[in-house]
Design a protein around this motif. Structure first.
Motif, short mmCIF file in Angstrom:
data_model
loop_
_atom_site.label_atom_id
_atom_site.label_comp_id
_atom_site.label_asym_id
_atom_site.label_seq_id
_atom_site.Cartn_x
_atom_site.Cartn_y
_atom_site.Cartn_z
N THR A 146 0.84 -1.20 0.00
CA THR A 146 0.00 0.00 0.00
C THR A 146 0.88 1.25 0.00
N GLY A 147 0.22 2.40 -0.19
CA GLY A 147 0.93 3.68 -0.13
C GLY A 147 1.53 4.07 -1.46
N ASN A 148 2.14 5.26 -1.44
CA ASN A 148 2.73 5.83 -2.66
C ASN A 148 3.72 4.86 -3.31
N GLY A 149 3.57 4.60 -4.60
CA GLY A 149 4.52 3.75 -5.33
C GLY A 149 4.35 2.26 -5.08
N ALA A 150 3.18 1.83 -4.51
CA ALA A 150 2.98 0.41 -4.18
C ALA A 150 3.13 -0.50 -5.41
N PHE A 151 2.56 -0.07 -6.55
CA PHE A 151 2.64 -0.90 -7.76
C PHE A 151 4.10 -1.08 -8.20
N TYR A 152 4.85 0.01 -8.07
CA TYR A 152 6.22 -0.01 -8.61
C TYR A 152 7.19 -0.74 -7.70
N GLY A 256 6.18 13.58 -9.44
CA GLY A 256 6.54 13.05 -8.12
C GLY A 256 5.38 12.47 -7.33
N TYR A 257 4.21 12.31 -8.00
CA TYR A 257 3.03 11.80 -7.30
C TYR A 257 2.72 10.42 -7.89
N GLU A 258 3.09 9.36 -7.16
CA GLU A 258 3.06 8.02 -7.73
C GLU A 258 1.75 7.28 -7.44
N LEU A 318 -10.41 -2.80 -13.50
CA LEU A 318 -11.27 -2.55 -12.34
C LEU A 318 -10.91 -3.49 -11.18
N ALA A 319 -10.45 -4.70 -11.50
CA ALA A 319 -10.03 -5.64 -10.44
C ALA A 319 -8.81 -5.09 -9.70
N VAL A 320 -7.89 -4.44 -10.42
CA VAL A 320 -6.72 -3.84 -9.77
C VAL A 320 -7.19 -2.77 -8.78
N LEU A 321 -8.16 -1.96 -9.22
CA LEU A 321 -8.67 -0.90 -8.34
C LEU A 321 -9.31 -1.49 -7.08
N ILE A 322 -10.10 -2.53 -7.26
CA ILE A 322 -10.83 -3.12 -6.12
C ILE A 322 -9.88 -3.87 -5.18
N LEU A 323 -8.88 -4.54 -5.75
CA LEU A 323 -8.01 -5.43 -4.94
C LEU A 323 -6.69 -4.80 -4.54
N ARG A 324 -6.50 -3.51 -4.83
CA ARG A 324 -5.16 -2.93 -4.69
C ARG A 324 -4.64 -2.89 -3.25
#
Ligand code: SF4
Ligand code: SF4
Length: 375
Positions: A146-152, A256-258, A318-324
């Protein structure tokens, strides 16, 4: 052509048969002219006395398969003339895509479209999953990030830019070269006025000719309605909104806003609206396919493959949004990225090219009509 098993013919034979059939029907329509107010095909037809291969290629890409001329036609089967303009145009239009594709060696991708695109999707999804697990561990894949840059933290932003920049760059190049081949073959070569381009953009954005001459398109029910036009709008503008969301996310990242962003953020709002359009539109297109297109024995239904890819892209997004914020984020993200990668590489080799050919045909149509009006 509708009862012919086309897998028995090669593309050149099929083209000749479809072009001959379209030219035959256009010659009869040109004497009749009952349907001249229905769409762009008939006014364009009336500017010609004979129809060569590139003429009918052009006319077939002006046709929206709305079915209005079939419903109106006194010469439709069982009449001996056997006029079915939507079917003749759909058959020819479908085999025009592989003939103008770049590179020409990839024309076979249209024939086994579901297989190749499905294979690309499975390969990309597997590659993303293997990449994440290989780079980190299986534990990281199923951890909560979770949090800023979680995907990366799972896949670095620079790697995503390199992969998707390359795939999209290739797709844009291939589509530009394909549509240039179509344009050169079907356009007379005269310089275009800005007004023709403006008119074509307006006709494209409003789907001007998908009205069936007024009452709408004949769908599965056989009754005319605007269902298909609105589904096209939802699909096209859903695609544009998703593109806007991704572009805005890129700008935000370099400021700078990830990602991931909160639900009120414009990136998420655009993405959700686009995703809804890309689910509602394709489902509507799936359930409201024109009656005149049924019963064809084409080896590949490229329209169906494209609809499935759009649905898979929007549903996985949409699954990424729901399960992020859950341990399933890694799986949802790799699934979505793999499907988007397959969608990108398949753009020049599937139904998406229909939109590009249509715009090119509408530009030519606007150009011809303006020239005819000037006398
Ligand atoms: S589709 Fe039939 S009614 Fe319409 S112009 Fe052609 S021949 Fe005439
Ligand atoms: S099916 Fe519709 S768009 Fe196509 S030629 Fe007939 S009236 Fe025109």
């Amino acid at each position: 052509m509708s009862d012919v098993n086309v897998s028995d013919f090669n593309l050149a034979e099929l083209t000749r048969m479809d072009q001959d059939e379209a030219a035959r029907q256009m010659s009869i329509c040109n004497a009749c002219r009952y349907c001249e107010g229905l769409c762009a095909v008939f006014p364009a037809m009336e500017l010609r006395r004979a129809f060569d291969g590139t003429d009918v290629d052009y006319l077939s890409n002006l046709c929206h398969n709305c079915g209005a001329c079939y419903d109106a036609c006194q010469y439709a089967p069982p009449h001996e003339f056997g006029i079915n303009v939507p079917q003749a145009m759909a058959d020819l239009r479908e085999n025009s895509y592989p003939r103008y594709v770049w590179p020409a060696a990839f024309s076979g991708l249209f024939t086994r479209n579901a297989f190749w695109i499905g294979l690309a999707a499975v390969t990309f999804v597997a590659a993303f999953i293997a990449g994440v697990i290989g780079w980190h561990t299986a534990g990281a894949m199923f951890a909560t990030h979770t949090g800023n840059g979680a995907f990366y933290r799972l896949i670095p932003h620079g790697i995503l830019v390199a992969i998707f920049g390359t795939l999209l760059g290739y797709a844009i190049l291939a589509m530009a070269l394909s549509v240039r081949r179509f344009w050169r073959a079907t356009h007379g070569g005269e310089p275009l006025a800005a007004g023709s381009i403006r008119q074509a953009i307006h006709d494209t954005a409003t789907l001007r000719y998908l009205h069936g001459g007024g009452p709408g398109c004949t769908g599965v029910s056989g009754r005319p309605s605007d269902h298909r036009r609105w589904c096209h709008h939802a699909t096209a503008y859903g695609f544009v909104l998703c593109l806007a969301s991704t572009s805005l996310a890129t700008v935000c990242h370099y400021l700078g806003y990830e990602a991931p962003y909160p639900v009120w953020h414009p990136v998420v709002i655009l993405g959700v609206l686009g995703g809804i359009g890309l689910i509602a539109g394709p489902i509507g297109l799936l359930t409201g396919r024109p009656a005149s297109a049924r019963g064809k024995s084409r080896p590949a239904d490229i329209g169906l493959v494209f609809i499935v890819m759009l649905l898979a892209t929007s549903a996985s997004g949409l699954a990424v949004l729901i399960l992020r914020a859950t341990p399933l984020m890694g799986l949802a993200l790799t699934l979505h990225l793999g499907i988007v990668a397959a969608l990108f590489v398949s753009l020049p080799y599937g139904k998406f090219v229909h939109g590009l050919h249509r715009v090119a045909a509408l530009v030519r149509h606007a150009h011809e009509q303006r020239a005819a009006a000037r006398g």
